[in-house]
Motif scaffolding. Sequence first.
Motif, mmCIF file in Angstrom:
data_model
loop_
_atom_site.group_PDB
_atom_site.id
_atom_site.type_symbol
_atom_site.label_atom_id
_atom_site.label_comp_id
_atom_site.label_asym_id
_atom_site.label_seq_id
_atom_site.Cartn_x
_atom_site.Cartn_y
_atom_site.Cartn_z
ATOM 1 N N ALA A 196 17.289 -11.628 -4.417
ATOM 2 C CA ALA A 196 18.189 -11.678 -3.253
ATOM 3 C C ALA A 196 17.664 -10.775 -2.134
ATOM 4 O O ALA A 196 17.711 -11.124 -0.952
ATOM 5 C CB ALA A 196 19.599 -11.253 -3.668
ATOM 6 N N TRP A 197 17.131 -9.642 -2.518
ATOM 7 C CA TRP A 197 16.576 -8.704 -1.528
ATOM 8 C C TRP A 197 15.392 -9.348 -0.795
ATOM 9 O O TRP A 197 15.270 -9.264 0.417
ATOM 10 C CB TRP A 197 16.149 -7.418 -2.241
ATOM 11 N N ILE A 198 14.536 -10.031 -1.568
ATOM 12 C CA ILE A 198 13.361 -10.680 -0.962
ATOM 13 C C ILE A 198 13.809 -11.750 0.038
ATOM 14 O O ILE A 198 13.314 -11.810 1.157
ATOM 15 C CB ILE A 198 12.456 -11.296 -2.057
ATOM 16 N N ARG B 126 2.947 1.373 -15.079
ATOM 17 C CA ARG B 126 2.365 1.616 -13.766
ATOM 18 C C ARG B 126 2.906 0.624 -12.731
ATOM 19 O O ARG B 126 3.340 -0.475 -13.058
ATOM 20 C CB ARG B 126 0.835 1.462 -13.850
ATOM 21 N N ARG B 127 2.868 1.069 -11.480
ATOM 22 C CA ARG B 127 3.196 0.213 -10.324
ATOM 23 C C ARG B 127 4.600 -0.379 -10.377
ATOM 24 O O ARG B 127 4.861 -1.461 -9.865
ATOM 25 C CB ARG B 127 2.186 -0.952 -10.192
ATOM 26 N N MET B 128 5.487 0.320 -11.069
ATOM 27 C CA MET B 128 6.843 -0.184 -11.174
ATOM 28 C C MET B 128 7.680 0.357 -10.008
ATOM 29 O O MET B 128 8.723 -0.193 -9.673
ATOM 30 C CB MET B 128 7.404 0.306 -12.512
ATOM 31 N N GLY B 129 7.213 1.464 -9.421
ATOM 32 C CA GLY B 129 7.954 2.049 -8.308
ATOM 33 C C GLY B 129 8.531 3.420 -8.618
ATOM 34 O O GLY B 129 9.488 3.855 -7.968
ATOM 35 N N THR C 160 6.961 -4.390 -10.010
ATOM 36 C CA THR C 160 7.390 -4.448 -8.614
ATOM 37 C C THR C 160 6.213 -4.697 -7.665
ATOM 38 O O THR C 160 6.301 -5.494 -6.740
ATOM 39 C CB THR C 160 8.096 -3.140 -8.221
ATOM 40 N N ARG C 161 5.095 -4.014 -7.915
ATOM 41 C CA ARG C 161 3.945 -4.154 -7.028
ATOM 42 C C ARG C 161 3.438 -5.598 -6.991
ATOM 43 O O ARG C 161 3.111 -6.127 -5.932
ATOM 44 C CB ARG C 161 2.845 -3.202 -7.505
ATOM 45 N N ASP C 162 3.397 -6.281 -8.151
ATOM 46 C CA ASP C 162 2.927 -7.666 -8.191
ATOM 47 C C ASP C 162 3.876 -8.571 -7.407
ATOM 48 O O ASP C 162 3.444 -9.486 -6.707
ATOM 49 C CB ASP C 162 2.846 -8.167 -9.639
ATOM 50 N N HIS D 290 0.846 -1.199 0.000
ATOM 51 C CA HIS D 290 0.000 0.000 0.000
ATOM 52 C C HIS D 290 0.871 1.235 0.000
ATOM 53 O O HIS D 290 1.903 1.268 0.667
ATOM 54 C CB HIS D 290 -0.925 -0.001 1.205
ATOM 55 N N GLY D 291 0.454 2.226 -0.739
ATOM 56 C CA GLY D 291 1.210 3.475 -0.780
ATOM 57 C C GLY D 291 2.557 3.275 -1.438
ATOM 58 O O GLY D 291 2.767 2.326 -2.191
ATOM 59 N N VAL D 292 3.476 4.166 -1.148
ATOM 60 C CA VAL D 292 4.796 4.046 -1.765
ATOM 61 C C VAL D 292 5.705 3.234 -0.843
ATOM 62 O O VAL D 292 5.458 3.131 0.353
ATOM 63 C CB VAL D 292 5.435 5.434 -2.019
ATOM 64 N N PHE E 22 11.922 -0.442 0.934
ATOM 65 C CA PHE E 22 12.293 -0.022 -0.424
ATOM 66 C C PHE E 22 13.486 -0.839 -0.903
ATOM 67 O O PHE E 22 14.570 -0.789 -0.325
ATOM 68 C CB PHE E 22 12.647 1.472 -0.395
ATOM 69 N N ALA E 23 13.264 -1.609 -1.975
ATOM 70 C CA ALA E 23 14.363 -2.408 -2.517
ATOM 71 C C ALA E 23 15.232 -1.519 -3.389
ATOM 72 O O ALA E 23 14.730 -0.698 -4.144
ATOM 73 C CB ALA E 23 13.819 -3.570 -3.331
ATOM 74 N N ASP E 24 16.464 -1.760 -3.262
ATOM 75 C CA ASP E 24 17.493 -0.989 -3.922
ATOM 76 C C ASP E 24 17.199 -0.621 -5.376
ATOM 77 O O ASP E 24 16.974 -1.479 -6.202
ATOM 78 C CB ASP E 24 18.739 -1.861 -3.877
ATOM 79 N N ARG E 25 17.232 0.658 -5.650
ATOM 80 C CA ARG E 25 17.139 1.143 -7.047
ATOM 81 C C ARG E 25 18.296 2.103 -7.204
ATOM 82 O O ARG E 25 18.097 3.260 -7.575
ATOM 83 C CB ARG E 25 15.829 1.924 -7.223
ATOM 84 N N ARG E 26 19.472 1.627 -6.862
ATOM 85 C CA ARG E 26 20.627 2.522 -6.758
ATOM 86 C C ARG E 26 20.822 3.414 -7.977
ATOM 87 O O ARG E 26 20.934 4.622 -7.855
ATOM 88 C CB ARG E 26 21.893 1.692 -6.521
HETATM 89 N N1 ATP Z 1 11.899 -0.166 -4.685
HETATM 90 C C1 ATP Z 1 10.831 -0.831 -4.217
HETATM 91 N N2 ATP Z 1 10.969 -1.755 -3.255
HETATM 92 C C2 ATP Z 1 9.902 -2.467 -2.804
HETATM 93 N N3 ATP Z 1 8.658 -2.308 -3.260
HETATM 94 C C3 ATP Z 1 8.450 -1.416 -4.215
HETATM 95 C C4 ATP Z 1 9.524 -0.608 -4.735
HETATM 96 N N4 ATP Z 1 9.025 0.200 -5.678
HETATM 97 C C5 ATP Z 1 7.709 -0.079 -5.742
HETATM 98 N N5 ATP Z 1 7.353 -1.020 -4.870
HETATM 99 C C6 ATP Z 1 6.006 -1.632 -4.719
HETATM 100 O O1 ATP Z 1 5.193 -1.135 -5.760
HETATM 101 C C7 ATP Z 1 4.089 -0.376 -5.246
HETATM 102 C C8 ATP Z 1 3.864 0.826 -6.133
HETATM 103 O O2 ATP Z 1 4.951 1.735 -6.022
HETATM 104 P P1 ATP Z 1 4.872 3.222 -6.589
HETATM 105 O O3 ATP Z 1 3.575 3.832 -6.199
HETATM 106 O O4 ATP Z 1 6.119 3.888 -6.217
HETATM 107 O O5 ATP Z 1 4.869 2.910 -8.159
HETATM 108 P P2 ATP Z 1 4.525 3.868 -9.371
HETATM 109 O O6 ATP Z 1 5.339 3.379 -10.518
HETATM 110 O O7 ATP Z 1 4.657 5.283 -8.969
HETATM 111 O O8 ATP Z 1 2.989 3.485 -9.578
HETATM 112 P P3 ATP Z 1 1.826 4.333 -10.299
HETATM 113 O O9 ATP Z 1 1.993 4.073 -11.746
HETATM 114 O O10 ATP Z 1 0.567 3.708 -9.747
HETATM 115 O O11 ATP Z 1 2.001 5.764 -9.925
HETATM 116 C C9 ATP Z 1 4.479 -0.069 -3.809
HETATM 117 O O12 ATP Z 1 3.360 0.008 -2.982
HETATM 118 C C10 ATP Z 1 5.322 -1.264 -3.433
HETATM 119 O O13 ATP Z 1 4.501 -2.357 -3.090
#
Ligand code: ATP
Length: 415
Positions: free
Chosen positions: A239-241, A50-53, A266-268, A15-17, A23-27
């Motif tokens: 590895a992070w998981i 969408r939902r990639m993070g 990422t969200r899935d 849920h949320g960000v 937060f998994a590394d996106r260095r």
């Molecule tokens: N770096 C990360 N590490 C762990 N989980 C992540 C990460 N980035 C995204 N997520 C997961 O993905 C979900 C969506 O992240 P986020 O809202 O940042 O994506 P978004 O690409 O901005 O999505 P949207 O297209 O809906 O705006 C988070 O709630 C989380 O579950």
Amino acid sequence: MAKQRRSDRNPFRIHGVASGDAFADRRDEVARLETALTDPGAKLMMYGPRRMGKTSALLRALESVRRDGGHALFADLSTASSAADASNRILGAAGAALGRSLRDFITDLVSKLKLSVSLTADPATGLILPGLDLQARDWDAERQRQTIGDVLDALNAMARKRKICIGIALDEFQEIRRFGGEEIEWQLRGAMQRHHHLAYVLSGSQEHLIERMTASAGAFYKMVDKMRFGPIPPGELAAWIDRRFRASGAESDAGRDIVDMAGPRTRDIMQLARVCHDRKRGAERLGTDDVTDAMREIVAEEHDLYHSVWRGLTALQQNVLRAVAAAASGLTSRDVLRAYALGSSGAVIHAVRALTKAGILQRADAAPDHPRSAPTGYRFDSPFFHAWVWWNTLADLGPAFAERVRENPFTYRTK
Ligand SMILES: Nc1ncnc2c1ncn2[C@@H]1O[C@H](COP(=O)(O)OP(=O)(O)OP(=O)(O)O)[C@@H](O)[C@H]1O
Ligand SMILES: [Mg+2]
């Protein structure tokens, strides 16, 4: 209520960000965003599915800019219904982000604005936040569009005076077109070009809109650097998981299975990991079977929804989905056309287009190396709907397919 033990808390957030240690590394991405936000005159357009993070990474970069003593604000434009709303978002974000760290920031900002603004105390932080006068939402479109330029001009003037750079992150940037048409894009282009003391990061998830904006006839052509925001490399995320499982008291080597079954979004992946964690009993090691069971649980919960989506499709569309779920070669190859009763390749292309438009399928070339890039060139938008189709509809094709489903519970692995 008994205090939750550390190991009882689910370390995977959906849920949320994602923030903090969820937060998994996106260095690489975070570093690039951070550089863009602190480089005066920089203009970076980040785009991806969408939902990639994207938002999570952007907020992470902002946090780090601020920690290093820099100045940056984040405005989410996704809910704005007018240019005045967008100006309010930027003004509010400027007040909240810079009101405390820069002396007299808000009074200075208000005095520089050519617009009349009102000031309201934010009960959460105690800060006095600026906003356009209420009537502004009722102004004509041209005058409203002007407000965004005015707000950004004022921020640029302040940054110049104080000899600082202000990073401006505008999330869901493509929305400006919805309320401001193409005119607002050209207006912003003009404004951004004169702002040598601001650094812009524009982020969006509607890729086709972003592409149109940056194409040769678009307002941002050759003005912005582009950054495609793709999946986290599968090995790293796996590895992070596993590390997260271990930190919460569970042995696991299921990270890779989770990523392969759920990826590339990422969200899935987090959703599947979260259910694996919830289902885990005791301290036994998590493995492939646990991931498949978790997948089954998610799919079972969505069964009614998926079933009704399925029933709303034409027979040809249903057959296309079966083929995407199971076929070993392209959708228009002769074998596939025949095995899945797809008729002519023209009809298939038509059906695929409708399914893509409905958000059920997508082209697989966005992440060609990912195991979910199906051999047909398309993949399901949702891995959970893909699994539903695999488990529930392939038996319709006869005993050979039923056998295949029995033998292979569900995987995106390309052998
Ligand atoms: N770096 C990360 N590490 C762990 N989980 C992540 C990460 N980035 C995204 N997520 C997961 O993905 C979900 C969506 O992240 P986020 O809202 O940042 O994506 P978004 O690409 O901005 O999505 P949207 O297209 O809906 O705006 C988070 O709630 C989380 O579950
Ligand atoms: Mg987002």
